[in-house]
Structures are given as C-alpha cells and as structure tokens.
Design an enzyme around this catalytic site. Structure first.
Site, PDB file in Angstrom:
ATOM      1  N   GLY A  95      24.618  97.376 -23.182  1.00 30.74           N
ATOM      2  CA  GLY A  95      24.807  98.057 -24.685  1.00 30.74           C
ATOM      3  C   GLY A  95      25.896  98.847 -24.604  1.00 30.74           C
ATOM      4  N   GLN A 117      26.847 103.435 -29.748  1.00 32.57           N
ATOM      5  CA  GLN A 117      27.264 104.922 -29.865  1.00 32.57           C
ATOM      6  C   GLN A 117      27.633 105.594 -28.554  1.00 32.57           C
ATOM      7  OE1 GLN A 117      24.690 107.599 -31.880  1.00 32.57           O
ATOM      8  NE2 GLN A 117      26.391 109.294 -32.316  1.00 32.57           N
ATOM      9  N   LYS A 137       9.628 103.875 -26.554  1.00 27.77           N
ATOM     10  CA  LYS A 137      10.126 105.070 -25.401  1.00 27.77           C
ATOM     11  C   LYS A 137       9.219 105.526 -24.566  1.00 27.77           C
ATOM     12  CE  LYS A 137      14.432 104.737 -26.469  1.00 27.77           C
ATOM     13  NZ  LYS A 137      15.459 104.176 -25.525  1.00 27.77           N
ATOM     14  N   TYR A 171       9.510 103.145 -32.390  1.00 31.81           N
ATOM     15  CA  TYR A 171      10.658 103.360 -31.618  1.00 31.81           C
ATOM     16  C   TYR A 171      10.133 104.458 -30.313  1.00 31.81           C
ATOM     17  CZ  TYR A 171      14.976 105.887 -29.947  1.00 31.81           C
ATOM     18  OH  TYR A 171      16.238 106.307 -29.498  1.00 31.81           O
ATOM     19  N   ASP A 177      27.463  93.471 -23.642  1.00 35.14           N
ATOM     20  CA  ASP A 177      26.826  93.753 -24.907  1.00 35.14           C
ATOM     21  C   ASP A 177      26.698  92.476 -25.561  1.00 35.14           C
ATOM     22  OD1 ASP A 177      26.405  94.609 -27.813  1.00 35.14           O
ATOM     23  OD2 ASP A 177      26.730  96.641 -26.973  1.00 35.14           O
TER      24      ASP A 177
END
Ligand code: NAD
Length: 312
Positions: free
Chosen positions: A10, A14, A148, A144, A36
């Site tokens: 990844g 960002q 997590k 999400y 990625d």
C-alpha cells in the site's frame, strides 16, 4: 546478522509514499521494496524497487517475500472509514484478509517484524470522548472501526500464540501535502488547505464544533519508525497503542488558516461522515506510548498550519 529488507504494502497511499521515502533514507533505497495495486506514485519513481501487488493474493505475496528475502513488512493497504461505509462487506473482506495473509506468512517465514496501523475508529459512542484511555469500552459502530478492532485482536493473538513481532498504532486523522488522503472522515483537514489556497473558501462536510484527534504526517512517520525501532522489551501493547498530538474542530483550523489567508471563509454542510465523526473520540490519552517507547509529538495546530502553507 541478517540484513533488514523491508516490504511496504500500500506504498502509494497517503501514508505509504512518505513512509517508503523515510524508510529508504534509513535502510538504503534498494532495501525497501514498495508495492501497491496502483501504478507507482510519481514521488516514488526512481527512488527504489517497485512491485505491483494485490495483497489479497496470498500466494503472490508469499513468493514476493521469499524472493526478496523480506525481514520486515509494513502493511498499509486498507479500505478507509468513509469508503468502507459505502461497501461494508468489501471493507471487512479486504481489511481482514490482507492482515491475516501478512500475519500468517510472517509466522511461517519467521519475519522479524510486522507493522499494521489501527485507528481512533476502534472507539465508539460508548467510549469516553475526552482523553480516551488506552484500555476502555471499545464498541466501534463503523465497519472500518470493527475491522480495525478485530485486526488488533488478531495482532495480539499472533504475538502471544506464535511470537510474531507485530506492532501497531491507533493513528488519529493524518494531515499531509505529499500524497492525497484515501477516503477517510478526517480528509477535510487536508482539503481545507488546498481550497483555502486556491479558492479562499471551503465547504466542510463536518459541523463547526466537531473535535477530532489529528496529527501532522511527519509526526506520524516518526512515531511509526520509532515504534518499529524500539527494543521489543519496551513494547507492552501488542494490540495497538493510542497515539496523539493535537485535537481541533473545523472552526479552529479555519481560524488558524485565516492567519495565513485573511480573506478565507468556511461554510458547513455536514453529510454522512458527521455520524462517523460523532462516534469517535475528541482527544486521546497516549501516555502509554510516551512511557513505553518515549513517544513525543512535535507539531501542534499552529506549527502544522504554517508548514502546510509553506509546502502546498
Ligand atoms: P490510502 O487509501 O491513502 O492508501 C492505501 C493504499 O493501499 C492505496 O494506495 C491502495 O491502492 C492500496 N491498496 C488497496 N487495496 C490493495 C490491495 N488489495 N493490494 C495492495 N494494495 C492495495 O490509505 P492511508 O491513509 O495511507 O492509510 C494507510 C493505513 O493507515 C490504513 O490501514 C489506514 O486504515 C490507516 N490509517 C490511516 C489514517 C489516515 O488519516 N490516513 C488514520 C488512521 C489509520
């Protein structure tokens, strides 16, 4: 002694772009393999090895790790909070299976260290909102956050059961200028700078008094590397550490931006992301990270805002 050889999964996101560049500076360009699904990011081109990889393909991942003699894996691929709410089953599938693929190969191949980020999204509306403690009620309401939290449990399980040296941080919302954010609820705090510079106006998708924990990217990158460099004996949390530097609302960041762009105006049109933000902490207690491995933040709102305007 085994030479460190790092795989970043990844790497075009960002965090990935900046983390890959920072790791290449420390470990040498050739020793950090970036990967990625996407095409190689402009800022990574020519800086070191790049491999196209779908982390969901466990066999390919396994071959890559063996072929490059990988000793450390940074797994950053994920579906983020706002995007996850649009396709919950996909978010669950990708966020969980990517982690399980990495943890399982790490166990089989005796990988030295694994890094996987968690998030403030593990907390939910029943957690204390101010200075949210490391150990408290954790009842996430977004897919999400659920993924997590489950991921944190898997990390701790692989550490306790199989001895995999996996480390993790609960990142706050991250603000950066090098690579664009990838569909999170805190993305407004990045967009606002670009809109202030280009149009002197920003319409915020969160309401003016929504406080969220935030962090400037240089602090987040340093925290990640310092955690990974820390002696294993100092890591008492094998799920994920709370990590904090600042907390502000859209109104407060707008006031800080006005010091640099006096004609800047902001308006508010909260959308579905407001509900996500309302379930998250306003600020975090990260005293355990500070005590265990010496975490210290450098950037507050004023210092970050000045640096953002210097660089965008
Ligand atoms: P991002 O969306 O910007 O980047 C994720 C990268 O993963 C993308 O480049 C994407 O192409 C890649 N990817 C997606 N699916 C893939 C797959 N199947 N195989 C290989 N690559 C794939 O995300 P980011 O902001 O850089 O976040 C990185 C990690 O940090 C994530 O786990 C995220 O949940 C966590 N995090 C981020 C923030 C934040 O504010 N940015 C806050 C808390 C936690």
């Amino acid at each position: 002694m085994k030479k460190d050889k790092i795989l970043v999964i990844g790497a075009c996101g960002q965090i990935g772009v900046e983390l890959t560049l920072a790791l290449r500076k420390m470990y040498g360009d050739a020793n950090v393999v970036a990967s990625d699904l996407r095409e190689e990011h402009e800022l990574l081109k020519g800086t070191g090895p790049y491999v196209s990889l779908d982390v969901m393909n466990k066999e390919m991942l396994h071959v890559l790790i063996i072929r490059h003699n990988i000793t450390q894996v940074y797994l950053l691929a994920a579906i983020l909070s706002a995007t996850g709410e649009k396709n919950p089953l996909l978010a669950w599938h990708i966020n969980m299976q990517s982690l399980l693929n990495v943890l399982d190969i790490a166990k089989e191949e005796n990988i030295d260290k694994v890094y996987w980020p968690s998030s403030i999204a593990v907390f939910g509306p029943n957690s204390p909102m101010q200075d949210t403690p490391q150990h408290t009620i954790i009842e996430p309401t977004t897919i999400y956050g659920i993924s997590k939290f489950a991921g944190e449990r898997w990390c701790e399980y692989y550490n306790h059961r199989y001895g995999v040296d996996v480390r993790s941080l609960r990142y706050p919302g991250l603000i950066s200028y090098k690579s664009a954010p990838g569909g999170g609820t805190t993305d407004y705090a990045v967009e606002i700078f670009h809109e202030a510079k280009e149009h002197k106006q920003y319409t915020c998708f969160l309401s003016e008094n929504t406080y969220l924990p935030m962090m400037y990217m240089p602090d987040a990158i340093r925290a990640t590397i310092e955690l990974m460099e820390a002696d294993a004996s100092k890591i008492s949390v094998r799920s994920a550490y709370n990590l904090s530097s600042m907390s502000f609302s859209p109104k407060e960041i707008a006031a800080e931006i006005k010091k640099h762009v006096p004609e800047f105006t902001i308006s508010y049109e909260p959308d579905y992301r407001q509900q996500i933000a309302d379930g998250w902490p306003n600020s975090m207690d990260d005293s355990l990270a500070r005590a265990d491995w010496g975490w210290k933040h450098e950037y507050d709102l004023a210092k970050m805002t000045a640096d953002m305007f210097k660089n965008i």
